[in-house]
Design a protein around this motif. Structure first.
Motif, short mmCIF file in Angstrom:
data_model
loop_
_atom_site.label_atom_id
_atom_site.label_comp_id
_atom_site.label_asym_id
_atom_site.label_seq_id
_atom_site.Cartn_x
_atom_site.Cartn_y
_atom_site.Cartn_z
N TYR A 1 0.80 -1.22 0.00
CA TYR A 1 0.00 0.00 0.00
C TYR A 1 0.84 1.27 0.00
O TYR A 1 0.29 2.37 0.05
N LYS A 2 2.15 1.14 -0.09
CA LYS A 2 3.01 2.28 -0.36
C LYS A 2 3.26 2.42 -1.86
O LYS A 2 3.96 3.31 -2.30
N ARG B 1 1.93 2.23 -6.11
CA ARG B 1 0.86 2.65 -7.02
C ARG B 1 0.08 1.42 -7.42
O ARG B 1 0.47 0.66 -8.29
N CYS C 1 -1.17 3.52 5.88
CA CYS C 1 -0.73 3.19 4.52
C CYS C 1 -1.92 3.00 3.58
O CYS C 1 -1.90 3.46 2.44
N ASN D 1 -3.31 5.94 0.63
CA ASN D 1 -3.01 5.56 -0.75
C ASN D 1 -4.12 6.10 -1.66
O ASN D 1 -5.28 5.71 -1.52
#
Length: 450
Positions: free
Chosen positions: A283-284, A286, A362, A366
């Motif tokens: 979730y960091k 793209r 996170c 996003n």
């Protein structure tokens, strides 16, 4: 014309040797009459090099293969010739494989791309067998100009698919530089990309296809893997594949629920930390470029399920902590010891809640996750009454941060990235700002120990 009786005369010279084949004309003619030009090339090459005694093991193996071929023909069985290179790999005679390559005994350099009945050439076969790594390294070093490193077999497995399924980091790191983006995104017959296999192995802490049977093959290798300093490299490799264009077709969700009951209390804490680290890496990134068929996977729903799974994990550990608190309170230990243990257990619980909000942060921040569709009453279910206020406070703080001009610019830039966080490296800005733009992805932009 050769009569039937003379055709079988070769059996009288068993066990055959290179010297016999070379010196006895009838034996040599009988063998070369039935076998192809590959064998003729190997014999001539060995005799020219005058190295027939240098590798006794190879010569014995070669003669044994010749006898096997001749017996098959004599018994009128259907015989399909397989190159000696492929046969040596099939039989795990890797010493013979290397000898064939080192002494240039192949009829053509392109013979290393010859395939077996499963569509695998030598590199695919070796990757399927999980090594040996030194032989694969030799192929990539000395035969790269002719070797098709991106070949796939009939089941659409590439060499990297096999290596990731074996959870073999050294082999994967060796193959990755020679693997193109198309292979990183292709689904095989099991609907897995290489990254799918690698992530499943990381979550489950198992090899998906162990090569050698072990007594503990069905048990988790948690203690060995999570306490091994080199294991962090497995997590960094996950981000490395993502940066090169690797894609996922699915997000593993159920591992934490199935794994926790098998673990001791200390192992539960280790695994929860491990699980959070993996989810935070995903979730960091793209998600719209990371996930294959992004529009069909319902990312926001999956994110909610990941949070639900983690709530379950926290509940499981919390029950154990409460039991230990009760046992500690009723124990006959002195007051100071009981007080220390009580504080340690309470701090452990606070640490776990901190990990939840790290994961929540996170997911929530996003831009590819539509948090407006989150139904927190469903995600938290019966424990929502306890989480309601902390979650509302977190969301309020997150919204305030995201209203800052700096944060708005970050989100807009993030949405325009094609490869995250690799594109950020190309920006002419300092590393601290790169870290901010990458949503503090410490596993790639600034590599730290966690």
């Amino acid at each position: 014309m050769t009569t039937k009786s003379t055709e079988y005369d070769w059996k009288s010279f068993i066990p055959s040797t290179l010297e016999k084949i070379h010196s006895i004309t009838h034996l040599k003619d009988s063998i070369f009459q039935h076998l192809n030009t590959e064998l003729n090339h190997i014999f001539n090459r060995l005799l020219r090099l005058n190295q027939t005694n240098e590798h006794t093991g190879f010569i014995q193996w070669l003669c044994h293969e010749i006898e096997h071929c001749m017996h098959s023909i004599d018994n009128e069985t259907i015989y399909s010739h397989t190159t000696f290179l492929l046969r040596s790999i099939e039989q795990d005679r890797f010493d013979c494989t290397k000898y064939l390559l080192e002494r240039q005994l192949l009829s053509s350099k392109l013979d290393i791309n010859t395939i077996n009945d499963q569509g695998r050439h030598c590199l695919l076969m070796l990757s399927h067998k999980n090594g040996p790594v030194d032989l694969i390294k030799y192929l990539l070093t000395h035969h790269l100009s002719c070797l098709d490193t991106n070949k796939i077999d009939l089941n659409k497995y590439s060499s990297l698919h096999h290596a990731c399924r074996h959870f073999n980091l050294s082999l994967c790191e060796m193959l990755l530089p020679y693997t193109n983006k198309h292979i990183l995104q292709i689904e095989n017959s099991e609907l897995h990309t290489p990254l799918d296999y690698w992530l499943e192995c990381l979550y489950s802490l198992k090899k998906l296809k162990p090569t050698h049977l072990q007594h503990d093959i069905e048990t988790l290798r948690l203690d060995h893997l999570l306490t091994n300093q080199g294991f962090h490299s497995n997590i960094y490799f996950l981000q490395t594949v993502i940066n090169r264009g690797g894609q996922l077709t699915k997000l593993p969700l159920r591992y934490i629920r199935s794994i926790l009951p098998q673990l001791s209390f200390e192992q539960k804490l280790l695994y929860v930390d491990h699980h959070v680290n993996l989810c935070c890496i995903l979730y960091k990134n793209r998600l719209s470029t990371l996930v294959h068929d992004y529009d069909q996977l319902k990312i926001s729903i999956q994110a909610g399920e990941i949070l639900t799974e983690f709530i379950y994990a926290l509940g499981t550990v919390q029950v154990e902590i409460q039991n230990r608190l009760a046992e500690n309170a009723c124990s006959e230990k002195d007051h100071l010891t009981k007080s220390k243990e009580h504080e340690l257990l309470q701090s452990t619980m606070r640490m776990l809640y901190g990990k939840f909000f790290r994961l929540f942060d996170c997911i929530y921040n996003n831009p590819d996750v539509n948090v407006k569709n989150f139904h927190f009453e469903h995600i938290f279910r019966r424990v929502w009454v306890y989480w309601k206020e902390p979650v509302k406070m977190f969301i309020k703080q997150a919204k305030e941060k995201n209203l800052l001009l700096k944060s708005i610019c970050r989100i807009e830039l993030f949405k325009r990235l094609n490869t995250y966080p690799g594109d950020i490296h190309n920006l002419t800005i300092n590393s601290s700002l790169k870290q901010f733009l990458a949503f503090d992805n410490r596993f790639f932009v600034v590599q730290r120990r966690f």
